[in-house]
Design a protein around this motif. Structure first.
Motif, PDB file in Angstrom:
ATOM      1  N   ASP A  93       0.841  -1.189   0.000  1.00 27.36           N
ATOM      2  CA  ASP A  93       0.000   0.000   0.000  1.00 27.36           C
ATOM      3  C   ASP A  93       0.878   1.241   0.000  1.00 27.36           C
ATOM      4  O   ASP A  93       2.104   1.164   0.037  1.00 27.36           O
ATOM      5  CB  ASP A  93      -0.945   0.009   1.209  1.00 27.36           C
ATOM      6  N   ALA A  94       0.226   2.410  -0.031  1.00 25.78           N
ATOM      7  CA  ALA A  94       0.952   3.680  -0.138  1.00 25.78           C
ATOM      8  C   ALA A  94       1.816   3.948   1.086  1.00 25.78           C
ATOM      9  O   ALA A  94       2.947   4.416   0.972  1.00 25.78           O
ATOM     10  CB  ALA A  94      -0.035   4.829  -0.344  1.00 25.78           C
ATOM     11  N   ALA A 102      11.609   5.982   2.649  1.00 22.24           N
ATOM     12  CA  ALA A 102      12.270   6.642   3.781  1.00 22.24           C
ATOM     13  C   ALA A 102      13.446   5.814   4.287  1.00 22.24           C
ATOM     14  O   ALA A 102      14.511   6.354   4.613  1.00 22.24           O
ATOM     15  CB  ALA A 102      11.262   6.875   4.898  1.00 22.24           C
ATOM     16  N   LEU A 103      13.278   4.497   4.345  1.00 22.45           N
ATOM     17  CA  LEU A 103      14.349   3.618   4.810  1.00 22.45           C
ATOM     18  C   LEU A 103      15.551   3.682   3.881  1.00 22.45           C
ATOM     19  O   LEU A 103      16.702   3.795   4.345  1.00 22.45           O
ATOM     20  CB  LEU A 103      13.826   2.184   4.909  1.00 22.45           C
ATOM     21  N   PHE A 219       4.358  13.413  -3.107  1.00 17.86           N
ATOM     22  CA  PHE A 219       4.757  12.182  -2.431  1.00 17.86           C
ATOM     23  C   PHE A 219       5.682  12.454  -1.247  1.00 17.86           C
ATOM     24  O   PHE A 219       5.523  11.877  -0.174  1.00 17.86           O
ATOM     25  CB  PHE A 219       5.450  11.238  -3.417  1.00 17.86           C
ATOM     26  N   LEU A 220       6.662  13.332  -1.431  1.00 14.91           N
ATOM     27  CA  LEU A 220       7.660  13.552  -0.393  1.00 14.91           C
ATOM     28  C   LEU A 220       7.080  14.240   0.845  1.00 14.91           C
ATOM     29  O   LEU A 220       7.725  14.260   1.894  1.00 14.91           O
ATOM     30  CB  LEU A 220       8.817  14.376  -0.954  1.00 14.91           C
ATOM     31  N   ALA A 221       5.872  14.789   0.726  1.00 10.40           N
ATOM     32  CA  ALA A 221       5.257  15.444   1.884  1.00 10.40           C
ATOM     33  C   ALA A 221       5.005  14.455   3.013  1.00 10.40           C
ATOM     34  O   ALA A 221       4.924  14.837   4.192  1.00 10.40           O
ATOM     35  CB  ALA A 221       3.949  16.105   1.469  1.00 10.40           C
ATOM     36  N   HIS A 222       4.847  13.165   2.685  1.00 11.00           N
ATOM     37  CA  HIS A 222       4.554  12.154   3.691  1.00 11.00           C
ATOM     38  C   HIS A 222       5.815  11.450   4.195  1.00 11.00           C
ATOM     39  O   HIS A 222       5.738  10.618   5.082  1.00 11.00           O
ATOM     40  CB  HIS A 222       3.604  11.093   3.107  1.00 11.00           C
ATOM     41  N   LEU A 223       6.950  11.783   3.613  1.00  8.54           N
ATOM     42  CA  LEU A 223       8.153  11.016   3.873  1.00  8.54           C
ATOM     43  C   LEU A 223       8.616  11.151   5.322  1.00  8.54           C
ATOM     44  O   LEU A 223       8.864  10.151   6.012  1.00  8.54           O
ATOM     45  CB  LEU A 223       9.260  11.464   2.923  1.00  8.54           C
ATOM     46  N   LEU A 455      -0.814   9.294  -4.148  1.00 10.99           N
ATOM     47  CA  LEU A 455      -0.040  10.444  -3.709  1.00 10.99           C
ATOM     48  C   LEU A 455      -0.843  11.404  -2.842  1.00 10.99           C
ATOM     49  O   LEU A 455      -0.374  12.464  -2.487  1.00 10.99           O
ATOM     50  CB  LEU A 455       0.510  11.185  -4.930  1.00 10.99           C
ATOM     51  N   GLY A 456      -2.064  11.022  -2.505  1.00  8.75           N
ATOM     52  CA  GLY A 456      -2.871  11.876  -1.652  1.00  8.75           C
ATOM     53  C   GLY A 456      -2.500  11.700  -0.196  1.00  8.75           C
ATOM     54  O   GLY A 456      -1.573  10.978   0.154  1.00  8.75           O
ATOM     55  N   PRO A 457      -3.259  12.333   0.725  1.00  4.56           N
ATOM     56  CA  PRO A 457      -2.966  12.238   2.158  1.00  4.56           C
ATOM     57  C   PRO A 457      -3.067  10.796   2.639  1.00  4.56           C
ATOM     58  O   PRO A 457      -3.933  10.038   2.213  1.00  4.56           O
ATOM     59  CB  PRO A 457      -4.031  13.122   2.800  1.00  4.56           C
ATOM     60  N   LEU A 458      -2.174  10.432   3.543  1.00  7.23           N
ATOM     61  CA  LEU A 458      -2.198   9.098   4.102  1.00  7.23           C
ATOM     62  C   LEU A 458      -3.163   8.994   5.259  1.00  7.23           C
ATOM     63  O   LEU A 458      -3.490   7.904   5.717  1.00  7.23           O
ATOM     64  CB  LEU A 458      -0.787   8.707   4.590  1.00  7.23           C
TER      65      LEU A 458
END
Length: 464
Positions: A93-94, A102-103, A219-223, A455-458
């Motif tokens: 999943d996303a 991130a890892l 995408f990187l906003a959630h990283l 790529l939306g909010p998680l």
């Protein structure tokens, strides 16, 4: 009546043939492969068309130094991310996808800091002799090159998962243009290590472009939200098969593919290494890049066919046949006229490089076919086969180099031995990939489709 019947039969066969051709061309694998291979062909065309000019403004030893740099960047970049970037394509999943990215980013930063410290220590070691002095000369470039590759690799896998093959093709072409243009500028202005600097900046351009596009996609906003110690440890354990099996196999593969010029440099000197490296640059590297592009598209297609009855077997046969037909014409041309073509295109000083291509031809041919087929080991979680294949291939390669240097003392004889080692190792890959494709998939969670990257909010309920 017989004539009419014959005409109707021919018409029927024509329609069936056209339908068969269309069904092949209309497959997702072929479309995605054509997109990536089209970009790759454009990239390699740029490199090839300007190679005669590069061959005339740089010394033969410069290409040996470039191969030395590329080899160390390739192996250190691979070790940096522990091959976790390949888990991006199979993340369920996303949120899991973000955590894998991130890892890999965290591992990349830590590794580059370590390599930079080691590079300064190496540069501070005076009085280097033999191969050490060649490595000291380029040591400070290597961590920067590793950083570019480590950023580009997970972002590439992310775009593959999202099906953005046109984007990847376009970025690849632009990277080639930037790289070769800068190499020409550095060559004409006599900048030291111009080939290496152009390659380094080209990768920096690629990583920056893919990073900006990922930022634009949101995408990187959630990283950073997922970047916690606990989540990184859980993610590392969840995909532990990649460093456990894929890392070792790929590390041996990189050494076998990238470090031969380094071994040649240490055994025969920088000029001989330059001849070998230039031969690989012109013929083997483009074929392997195209093969890797097909592998990228095949990975997604193989996942779609994983749990279909005989789906992987059909895909295996189709892919193998297509690759063998595609590679045959350039292989025959290089085998028959390699020295003459190199002398005309690049100057008589490069005739020996054409001879190297002529000798390595069979090994290069089967390597082109075998490289994408390793995807079948990845999607069926049988990476152990890849590991042992690479171990065997590496042992054969080391044996070929040792025998060529110490028993024959001749570089051409060494090339014949290297080609034989390549043929054996790659035929083994083809045979085992066929065996894996024919057997039932292992007991893993069914993956009927590669999930798209959302790529939306998680959401605010993120948890481990």
């Amino acid at each position: 009546a017989a004539s009419c019947s014959s005409n109707r039969g021919r018409d029927t066969m024509t329609r069936l043939g056209a339908r068969a051709v269309w069904s092949v061309l209309d497959s997702a694998l072929i479309r995605n492969s054509f997109t990536l291979v089209g970009g790759t062909l454009a990239t390699q065309a740029i490199v090839f068309l300007l190679s005669p000019l590069l061959a005339r403004i740089f010394a033969i030893a410069d290409f040996g130094n470039l191969a030395n740099y590329n080899a160390w960047v390739a192996i250190l970049a691979l070790l940096s991310c522990l091959r976790y970037e390949h888990a991006i394509i199979v993340a369920a999943d996303a949120r899991t996808t973000v955590r894998v990215v991130a890892l890999t980013g965290l591992l990349c930063v830590a590794s580059v800091v370590l390599y930079t410290a080691l590079a300064f220590i190496l540069r501070g070691t005076y009085g280097g002799t033999g191969y050490l002095r060649y490595l000291q000369d380029i040591a400070l470039f290597i961590p920067l090159g590793v950083l570019g590759v480590c950023i580009t690799s997970p972002l590439t896998q992310l775009n593959v998962k999202a099906g953005r093959f046109k984007r990847l093709a376009a970025v690849g072409v632009l990277q080639a243009v930037v790289t070769v243009a800068l190499q020409l500028v550095f060559g004409f202005t006599h900048v030291r290590h111009g080939l290496i600097l152009g390659t380094l900046i080209g990768y920096a351009f690629s990583s920056a472009t893919l990073g900006l596009l990922a930022l634009k996609d949101g995408f990187l906003a959630h990283l950073f939200r997922e970047l916690t110690v606990r989540r990184m440890l859980v993610t590392a354990r969840q995909f532990a098969d990649f460093p456990r099996y894929t890392l070792g196999a790929d590390a041996v593969n990189v050494v076998a593919q990238q470090f031969v010029p380094v071994f040649v440099l240490a055994l025969f000197g920088p000029v001989t290494a330059g001849i070998y490296a230039f031969a690989i640059r012109i013929v083997r590297a483009p074929l392997l890049v195209i093969s890797a592009s097909i592998s990228t598209a095949l990975r997604r297609e193989a996942l779609d066919h994983l749990h279909e009855p005989l789906g992987l077997d059909r895909l295996m046969k189709h892919t193998t046949g297509t690759l063998m037909l595609f590679a045959a014409p350039p292989f025959l041309l290089a085998s028959l006229y390699g020295p003459e073509l190199f002398a005309v295109a690049f100057g008589t000083q490069w005739r020996e490089a054409g001879r190297v291509v002529q000798i390595l031809g069979p090994g290069i041919y089967f390597e082109f076919v075998a490289l994408p087929l390793a995807v079948f080991f990845l999607v069926t979680r049988t990476q152990r086969y890849t590991f042992w294949i690479q171990i065997i291939g590496f042992a054969l390669l080391v044996g070929a180099l040792w025998m060529g240097r110490h028993l024959f003392g001749d570089f051409r004889s060494t090339c014949f031995l290297i080609s034989g080692a390549m043929v054996i190792g790659n035929l083994l890959t083809i045979a085992l990939a066929r065996r894996v494709a024919q057997t039932s998939p292992p007991a893993v969670a069914p993956v009927t489709q590669v999930p798209a990257v959302r790529l939306g909010p998680l959401g605010d309920d993120a948890h481990v």
